[in-house]
Design a protein around this motif. Structure first.
Motif, mmCIF file in Angstrom:
data_model
loop_
_atom_site.group_PDB
_atom_site.id
_atom_site.type_symbol
_atom_site.label_atom_id
_atom_site.label_comp_id
_atom_site.label_asym_id
_atom_site.label_seq_id
_atom_site.Cartn_x
_atom_site.Cartn_y
_atom_site.Cartn_z
ATOM 1 N N ALA A 99 -5.858 18.697 6.606
ATOM 2 C CA ALA A 99 -6.668 19.234 7.695
ATOM 3 C C ALA A 99 -5.889 19.189 9.008
ATOM 4 C CB ALA A 99 -7.959 18.431 7.834
ATOM 5 N N PRO A 100 -6.295 19.994 9.979
ATOM 6 C CA PRO A 100 -5.662 19.932 11.306
ATOM 7 C C PRO A 100 -5.830 18.542 11.914
ATOM 8 C CG PRO A 100 -6.949 21.939 11.079
ATOM 9 C CD PRO A 100 -7.272 21.100 9.883
ATOM 10 N N VAL A 101 -4.916 18.192 12.838
ATOM 11 C CA VAL A 101 -4.936 16.878 13.475
ATOM 12 C C VAL A 101 -5.202 17.061 14.968
ATOM 13 C CG1 VAL A 101 -3.345 15.914 11.790
ATOM 14 C CG2 VAL A 101 -2.443 16.937 13.890
ATOM 15 N N PRO A 102 -5.644 16.007 15.664
ATOM 16 C CA PRO A 102 -5.824 16.115 17.124
ATOM 17 C C PRO A 102 -4.517 16.509 17.797
ATOM 18 C CG PRO A 102 -6.853 14.123 16.283
ATOM 19 C CD PRO A 102 -6.066 14.693 15.156
ATOM 20 N N PHE A 103 -4.614 17.294 18.847
ATOM 21 C CA PHE A 103 -3.403 17.753 19.529
ATOM 22 C C PHE A 103 -2.605 16.587 20.093
ATOM 23 C CE2 PHE A 103 -1.297 18.978 23.506
ATOM 24 C CZ PHE A 103 -0.369 19.881 22.996
ATOM 25 N N THR A 104 -3.313 15.522 20.514
ATOM 26 C CA THR A 104 -2.600 14.364 21.062
ATOM 27 C C THR A 104 -1.644 13.764 20.036
ATOM 28 O OG1 THR A 104 -4.517 13.006 20.426
ATOM 29 C CG2 THR A 104 -4.418 13.769 22.704
ATOM 30 N N GLN A 105 -2.040 13.769 18.749
ATOM 31 C CA GLN A 105 -1.162 13.262 17.694
ATOM 32 C C GLN A 105 0.059 14.160 17.525
ATOM 33 O OE1 GLN A 105 -3.149 12.310 13.986
ATOM 34 N NE2 GLN A 105 -1.290 12.731 12.800
ATOM 35 N N GLU A 106 -0.161 15.462 17.561
ATOM 36 C CA GLU A 106 0.952 16.410 17.447
ATOM 37 C C GLU A 106 1.881 16.294 18.659
ATOM 38 O OE1 GLU A 106 3.101 19.762 15.750
ATOM 39 O OE2 GLU A 106 1.844 18.128 15.007
ATOM 40 N N LEU A 107 1.293 16.036 19.824
ATOM 41 C CA LEU A 107 2.102 15.908 21.039
ATOM 42 C C LEU A 107 3.004 14.679 20.973
ATOM 43 C CD1 LEU A 107 2.717 16.985 23.882
ATOM 44 C CD2 LEU A 107 0.815 15.585 24.734
ATOM 45 N N THR A 109 -6.689 18.592 25.880
ATOM 46 C CA THR A 109 -6.284 17.929 24.627
ATOM 47 C C THR A 109 -7.414 17.839 23.611
ATOM 48 O OG1 THR A 109 -6.845 15.771 25.574
ATOM 49 C CG2 THR A 109 -4.554 16.521 25.816
ATOM 50 N N ASP A 110 -8.587 18.308 23.976
ATOM 51 C CA ASP A 110 -9.770 18.139 23.117
ATOM 52 C C ASP A 110 -9.863 19.243 22.064
ATOM 53 O OD1 ASP A 110 -12.061 17.044 22.124
ATOM 54 O OD2 ASP A 110 -13.374 17.960 23.612
ATOM 55 N N PHE A 111 -8.840 19.344 21.232
ATOM 56 C CA PHE A 111 -8.850 20.336 20.145
ATOM 57 C C PHE A 111 -7.897 19.857 19.059
ATOM 58 C CE2 PHE A 111 -5.571 21.527 23.135
ATOM 59 C CZ PHE A 111 -4.497 21.941 22.359
ATOM 60 N N ARG A 147 -3.958 24.790 28.013
ATOM 61 C CA ARG A 147 -5.022 25.286 28.869
ATOM 62 C C ARG A 147 -6.315 25.428 28.042
ATOM 63 N NH1 ARG A 147 -1.567 24.152 31.801
ATOM 64 N NH2 ARG A 147 -0.560 25.367 33.476
ATOM 65 N N GLU A 148 -7.427 25.262 28.731
ATOM 66 C CA GLU A 148 -8.740 25.530 28.112
ATOM 67 C C GLU A 148 -9.372 26.724 28.806
ATOM 68 O OE1 GLU A 148 -13.101 23.486 27.216
ATOM 69 O OE2 GLU A 148 -11.545 22.336 28.300
ATOM 70 N N GLU A 149 -9.759 27.711 27.991
ATOM 71 C CA GLU A 149 -10.448 28.881 28.530
ATOM 72 C C GLU A 149 -11.852 28.945 27.944
ATOM 73 O OE1 GLU A 149 -8.068 32.355 28.026
ATOM 74 O OE2 GLU A 149 -6.415 31.584 29.246
ATOM 75 N N ASP A 150 -12.617 29.948 28.333
ATOM 76 C CA ASP A 150 -14.015 30.029 27.910
ATOM 77 C C ASP A 150 -14.151 30.119 26.398
ATOM 78 O OD1 ASP A 150 -14.809 29.882 30.513
ATOM 79 O OD2 ASP A 150 -15.018 32.072 30.767
ATOM 80 N N ASP A 151 -13.250 30.850 25.766
ATOM 81 C CA ASP A 151 -13.395 31.106 24.330
ATOM 82 C C ASP A 151 -12.282 30.515 23.481
ATOM 83 O OD1 ASP A 151 -11.473 32.741 25.368
ATOM 84 O OD2 ASP A 151 -11.987 34.487 24.146
ATOM 85 N N CYS A 152 -11.317 29.846 24.093
ATOM 86 C CA CYS A 152 -10.191 29.356 23.298
ATOM 87 C C CYS A 152 -9.430 28.251 24.026
ATOM 88 C CB CYS A 152 -9.247 30.501 22.955
ATOM 89 S SG CYS A 152 -8.354 31.140 24.398
ATOM 90 N N TYR A 153 -8.543 27.611 23.261
ATOM 91 C CA TYR A 153 -7.540 26.706 23.812
ATOM 92 C C TYR A 153 -6.176 27.361 23.630
ATOM 93 C CZ TYR A 153 -11.125 23.049 23.753
ATOM 94 O OH TYR A 153 -12.261 22.324 23.967
#
Length: 595
Positions: free
Chosen positions: A455-463, A490-492, A525-531
């Motif tokens: 499964a995908p991982v938190p972006f902070t882990q990838e960073l 980072t909330d994705f 960046r965080e936008e209305d419909d995406c990261y």
């Protein structure tokens, strides 16, 4: 595994069904053989009849009366008379009766010992011995139908007689109802096993199949009760209980049909209407039970109101289904499947008040809908089988892609360069060399662990993993490589090792190809419909109009990265570049994936 399990369950289901058929067939054959010596003959009263005190009319051969009635009196003689050990069998349903011989009451279902249900005849079976009825005796039958709204022109719906033994009734049950009983068992079988199992086999609890399973089960019981209601007193000896079981089975079946239709509605407005209808049906059933047990009005008396409600509901739900025809092919298929059931509900509701046929319209509509749904189920299972095969192939390709990507991140030259740099620092700066060795080990461990992570991982882990890689690259390039971070979101989540190939290209083929080096920037960046994850460099750039294989750049793992991002996060990778100005790679992750 799911396909194998579904096949096993299919074979098991067919095996159980075969056993049921064999056992029931043996029982039927055995019953006919057991009762083969039973003398049976239908009988009726040949003479005259009067309906509601009107003029007397002669009965027709084998037909005592064929009119609506509240009070019916028939006088004459039996066409067949019991003799010896025979009895006159009587079956009375929802009607009071008194049978007289030479003016003396010999059998009746009037009850003086009940107070709550004193106005409810219910269902009874009784036997009159041969010595109570002889040849030449005058017979009088008085019938009272307390449910005038539910009058039927078929007298056998209320009263039936035959000559035989007390065992004859069982022979009649097996001879006349064996096929119906088997059909009802089949419907209940599909309801209890096939449709819920199908929902599980399809990978999740499918409320369409689960609700249709409940409908099949309760419809099987309802059809069975409607078919053998006159035989119920053989096992349920209280007349009112017999009537209550049959009527409640009808109520529950109607509610389960409404639930099934509601589950197949897609529009929110239609779902709300469906919920209101279901709650109203449940409340109406509850009210009928309260009135029944308090003796105000029995269940059969409230039946017309239930049928009126069901008829109205059938019309409303049909309109709801029609309004959803524009939503896609599934709505058309569902409406086609539901038309027999809805039509049967409505027609049977009308038939309760304007009697025009003795054909069980709802049962027929239910059977057609069942067969239609089985066909849809088979198609769904076939499509699911193809989808499972495709999914397994995709998983295999994704695993191979992850292996390829992991290997691409630890290429021999990268290992050699990193280890050489660490070796050179061991004498010059042992402390930094030790930190670099630990960092290098953590980096390799992260790459190996990526094979286990599906499964995908938190972006902070990838960073964090990305920072370890860039530290090793900075150790190699020195002052020629500058790294900047502009992390604002980072909330994705993101597939593991999906950012590093883009950063690697920026380092090696962007900044690394520039004599005086440059800067690689990693931003979110965080936008209305995406990261968005943005990797930019001020390196040499390239011509995006040229095919990738012709531009001389290394794109190891890029196609794998695109595939994994698309499959796991529905994300896209956008590459923008300009020669001598640099490259910008953007990963766009829709928010709906996270929700």
């Amino acid at each position: 595994m799911k396909i194998l399990n579904s096949r096993k369950m299919t074979y098991l289901s067919l095996g159980i069904l075969l056993v049921i058929v064999i056992v029931f067939g043996a029982a039927t054959f055995g019953s006919v053989k057991i009762f083969s010596d039973t003398r049976y003959a239908a009988t009726s009263i040949e003479g005259v009849y009067s309906v509601d005190g009107k003029d007397w009319q002669p009965t027709l051969p084998d037909v005592m009366a064929h009119e609506d009635f509240h009070e019916l009196t028939i006088k004459g003689r039996l066409t067949n008379v019991p003799r010896g050990d025979q009895v006159l069998g009587i079956s009375a349903t929802n009607a009071w009766f008194k049978l007289k011989s030479n003016g003396k009451v010999i059998e009746s279902n009037y009850r003086a010992d009940e107070t709550v249900f004193r106005n409810t005849p219910g269902y009874v079976i009784c036997y009159v011995p041969a010595d109570a009825i002889g040849d030449g005796m005058d017979i009088e039958l008085d019938l009272v139908n307390p449910y005038r709204l539910l009058s039927s022109k078929n007298l056998s719906d209320y009263f039936d007689m035959y000559v035989g033994t007390e065992a004859t009734i069982y022979e009649l049950l097996f001879q006349n109802k064996a096929g119906t009983i088997l059909f009802c068992i089949l419907i209940c079988f599909f309801g209890l096993f096939s449709f819920p199992i199908a929902g599980i086999v399809l990978g999740k609890i499918d409320w369409r199949y689960l609700s249709f399973g409940f409908l099949c089960f309760f419809a099987g019981i309802f059809i069975l009760m409607q078919s053998i209601y006159s035989y119920l007193p053989l096992w349920i000896h209280t007349p009112v209980k017999c009537m209550s079981v049959v009527t409640v089975s009808a109520h529950v079946c109607m509610i389960s049909a409404l639930i099934y239709i509601k589950v197949n509605l897609n529009k929110n407005a239609n779902k709300i209407i469906g919920n209101i209808i279901i709650v109203s049906a449940a409340l109406l059933t509850a009210l009928s039970l309260v009135l029944h047990f308090t003796g105000v009005s029995d269940l059969n008396a409230g039946k017309p109101f239930m049928w009126i409600f069901v008829g109205i509901c059938a019309i409303i739900l049909t309109v709801c289904l029609i309004t959803e025809l524009k939503t896609g092919k599934e709505s058309i298929i569902m409406l086609t499947s539901m038309i027999p059931l809805l039509g049967g509900l409505f027609a049977d509701a009308v038939n309760q008040f304007v009697y025009f046929t003795s054909i069980p319209l709802f049962e027929i509509g239910m059977a057609i809908t069942l067969l239609n749904q089985i066909v849809i189920l088979i198609i769904d299972l076939r499509n699911q089988y193809k989808e499972t095969i495709r999914y397994q192939q995709m998983q295999k390709e994704l695993y191979e892609a992850k292996v390829s990507l992991m290997v691409s991140q630890i290429q021999p030259h990268f290992l050699y360069n990193s280890l050489t740099s660490i070796a050179m620092m061991c004498t010059k700066d042992p402390k930094t060399a030790r930190a670099a060795t630990i960092n290098f080990a953590d980096y390799l461990r992260g790459n190996m662990n990526s094979l286990k992570q599906k499964a995908p991982v938190p972006f902070t882990q990838e960073l964090e993993h990305l920072k370890k890689y860039l530290m090793l690259e900075q150790m190699r390039f020195g002052d020629l490589l500058n790294i900047e971070y502009d992390i604002q979101a980072t909330d994705f989540v993101i597939p593991q090792l999906s950012v590093q190939p883009l950063v690697e290209n920026a380092v090696k083929h962007g900044v690394g190809m520039k004599e005086d080096g440059g800067t690689v920037t990693i931003a979110t960046r965080e936008e209305d419909d995406c990261y968005k994850v943005i990797i930019s460099d001020d390196g040499v750039g390239f011509d995006t109009s040229k095919p990738i294989e012709d531009d001389g750049r290394s794109h190891v793992g890029m196609e794998n990265v695109r595939q994994r991002l698309k499959e796991l996060c529905d994300a896209d990778v956008i590459i923008e570049s300009e020669i001598n100005k640099g490259t910008v790679a953007t990963i766009r992750i829709p928010k709906k994936t996270e929700e």
